[in-house]
Design a protein around this motif. Structure first.
Motif, mmCIF file in Angstrom:
data_model
loop_
_atom_site.group_PDB
_atom_site.id
_atom_site.type_symbol
_atom_site.label_atom_id
_atom_site.label_comp_id
_atom_site.label_asym_id
_atom_site.label_seq_id
_atom_site.Cartn_x
_atom_site.Cartn_y
_atom_site.Cartn_z
ATOM 1 N N LEU A 1 -0.398 1.318 -7.379
ATOM 2 C CA LEU A 1 -0.308 2.483 -6.501
ATOM 3 C C LEU A 1 0.512 3.555 -7.193
ATOM 4 O O LEU A 1 1.629 3.304 -7.657
ATOM 5 C CB LEU A 1 0.373 2.103 -5.184
ATOM 6 N N THR A 2 -0.040 4.764 -7.251
ATOM 7 C CA THR A 2 0.674 5.859 -7.882
ATOM 8 C C THR A 2 0.343 7.149 -7.148
ATOM 9 O O THR A 2 -0.203 7.134 -6.057
ATOM 10 C CB THR A 2 0.325 5.938 -9.384
ATOM 11 N N ALA B 1 8.261 4.931 5.727
ATOM 12 C CA ALA B 1 8.438 3.477 5.778
ATOM 13 C C ALA B 1 7.328 2.838 4.954
ATOM 14 O O ALA B 1 6.147 3.175 5.116
ATOM 15 C CB ALA B 1 8.386 2.978 7.208
ATOM 16 N N GLN B 2 7.715 1.931 4.053
ATOM 17 C CA GLN B 2 6.756 1.282 3.171
ATOM 18 C C GLN B 2 6.869 -0.234 3.315
ATOM 19 O O GLN B 2 7.964 -0.796 3.171
ATOM 20 C CB GLN B 2 7.013 1.671 1.708
ATOM 21 N N TYR C 1 3.340 3.299 5.103
ATOM 22 C CA TYR C 1 2.408 2.603 4.221
ATOM 23 C C TYR C 1 2.457 1.110 4.534
ATOM 24 O O TYR C 1 3.537 0.514 4.591
ATOM 25 C CB TYR C 1 2.795 2.784 2.748
ATOM 26 N N ASP C 2 1.297 0.503 4.724
ATOM 27 C CA ASP C 2 1.183 -0.945 4.873
ATOM 28 C C ASP C 2 0.174 -1.414 3.832
ATOM 29 O O ASP C 2 -1.016 -1.104 3.929
ATOM 30 C CB ASP C 2 0.709 -1.326 6.275
ATOM 31 N N VAL C 3 0.650 -2.129 2.831
ATOM 32 C CA VAL C 3 -0.186 -2.538 1.704
ATOM 33 C C VAL C 3 -0.144 -4.056 1.581
ATOM 34 O O VAL C 3 0.939 -4.650 1.508
ATOM 35 C CB VAL C 3 0.299 -1.892 0.381
ATOM 36 N N ALA C 4 -1.316 -4.705 1.559
ATOM 37 C CA ALA C 4 -1.412 -6.154 1.388
ATOM 38 C C ALA C 4 -2.282 -6.438 0.171
ATOM 39 O O ALA C 4 -3.431 -6.004 0.103
ATOM 40 C CB ALA C 4 -2.014 -6.804 2.628
ATOM 41 N N GLN D 1 12.568 3.693 3.928
ATOM 42 C CA GLN D 1 12.766 2.252 4.056
ATOM 43 C C GLN D 1 11.598 1.542 3.389
ATOM 44 O O GLN D 1 10.437 1.759 3.763
ATOM 45 C CB GLN D 1 12.842 1.841 5.527
ATOM 46 N N THR D 2 11.906 0.699 2.420
ATOM 47 C CA THR D 2 10.876 -0.035 1.686
ATOM 48 C C THR D 2 11.158 -1.527 1.790
ATOM 49 O O THR D 2 12.280 -1.971 1.520
ATOM 50 C CB THR D 2 10.852 0.371 0.200
ATOM 51 N N THR D 3 10.143 -2.287 2.176
ATOM 52 C CA THR D 3 10.245 -3.739 2.206
ATOM 53 C C THR D 3 9.138 -4.317 1.337
ATOM 54 O O THR D 3 7.960 -4.015 1.532
ATOM 55 C CB THR D 3 10.105 -4.292 3.633
ATOM 56 N N LEU D 4 9.525 -5.124 0.359
ATOM 57 C CA LEU D 4 8.590 -5.796 -0.551
ATOM 58 C C LEU D 4 8.667 -7.293 -0.282
ATOM 59 O O LEU D 4 9.732 -7.892 -0.413
ATOM 60 C CB LEU D 4 8.948 -5.490 -2.005
ATOM 61 N N ARG D 5 7.519 -7.880 0.102
ATOM 62 C CA ARG D 5 7.452 -9.317 0.377
ATOM 63 C C ARG D 5 6.469 -9.950 -0.607
ATOM 64 O O ARG D 5 5.261 -9.687 -0.539
ATOM 65 C CB ARG D 5 7.006 -9.573 1.816
#
Length: 239
Positions: free
Chosen positions: A42-43, A61-62, A30-33, A90-94
């Motif tokens: 998102l649900t 990978a998120q 998932y690539d979310v901007a 793996q989740t990365t929140l920026r």
């Protein structure tokens, strides 16, 4: 994506897995901007599952990015690791300075109705949170049925359900009354803890005796956070 709709001025987007669950060799990204002024939730309409895997694993990978003035909430349904599952996430929140985000995840011990309780082979779960260029949180745990972490949870709740929550916002004060009310959710069937991150964010953990207690408590935590931020929580319309 399915059933997007506006609710409380937030775009609610359901993400649907087209298969019955994650299998050996599956790779999902998932690539979310979220741009300035955008508000997104998102649900998912149903639980996600990882099936028995003899060789290899399934991986998700998120990557979530939130611009200044943007709002993102990610609250999927329960994750259910079935017996023999091998799963890595793996989740990365920026979050940019001035952006806001609420990240919620719920994990079941397995298909409890079928007698599968902590029967998965391995869960490798990693979450990293950035505010601007600064890393403010990193969490990783690798769990097997024999893990000491699971033993500690099962000593309190035989079928322990777990939820993790990260919230990042410049508008949520450390002295906000919501923290006291969230601490008060701690009880016989639910353990709740929350703490401030290094800057601009908070981490909340919930361990519960069952799925109903977990869902009820997480919904209460979410409601407190929204109220403290002066927002109205959008409905999910999962049914």
């Amino acid at each position: 994506m399915s059933k997007p709709h506006l609710e409380e001025d937030v775009l609610v987007v359901n993400i649907v897995n087209p298969t019955a669950g994650l299998l050996a060799g599956d790779r999902v990204r998932y690539d979310v901007a979220v741009e300035t002024g955008a508000r997104v939730l998102l649900t998912a309409p149903s639980a996600s599952r990882a099936h028995r895997i003899v060789e290899g694993d399934a991986r998700v990978a998120q990557e979530f990015g939130v611009a200044n003035g943007g709002w993102l909430e990610s609250w999927p349904e329960m994750f259910i690791p079935q017996a023999g599952a091998r799963y890595r996430q793996q989740t990365t929140l920026r979050v940019a300075e001035g952006g806001e985000a609420l990240l919620i995840e719920m994990i079941a011990p397995g298909r409890t109705a079928s007698g599968e309780v902590f029967a998965f082979a391995e869960l490798d779960w990693e979450t990293t949170v950035f505010l601007g260029e600064v890393k403010i949180a990193r969490e990783r745990y690798v769990l097997t049925p024999e893990s000491a972490t699971l033993a500690a949870m099962r000593a309190q709740f035989a079928e322990a359900y777990y939820a993790s929550c990260f919230v990042v916002s410049p508008h949520l004060r450390a002295d906000a009354e919501c923290w006291g009310r969230i601490h008060d959710l701690h009880g016989d069937e639910t353990w709740v803890g929350c703490s401030a991150l290094t800057r601009g964010g908070w981490a909340i953990r919930v361990v519960a005796a069952g799925s109903i207690a977990l869902r009820k408590t997480v919904a209460a935590v979410r409601g407190e956070i929204y109220a403290a931020l002066g927002k109205r929580a959008p409905g999910l319309r999962r049914n």
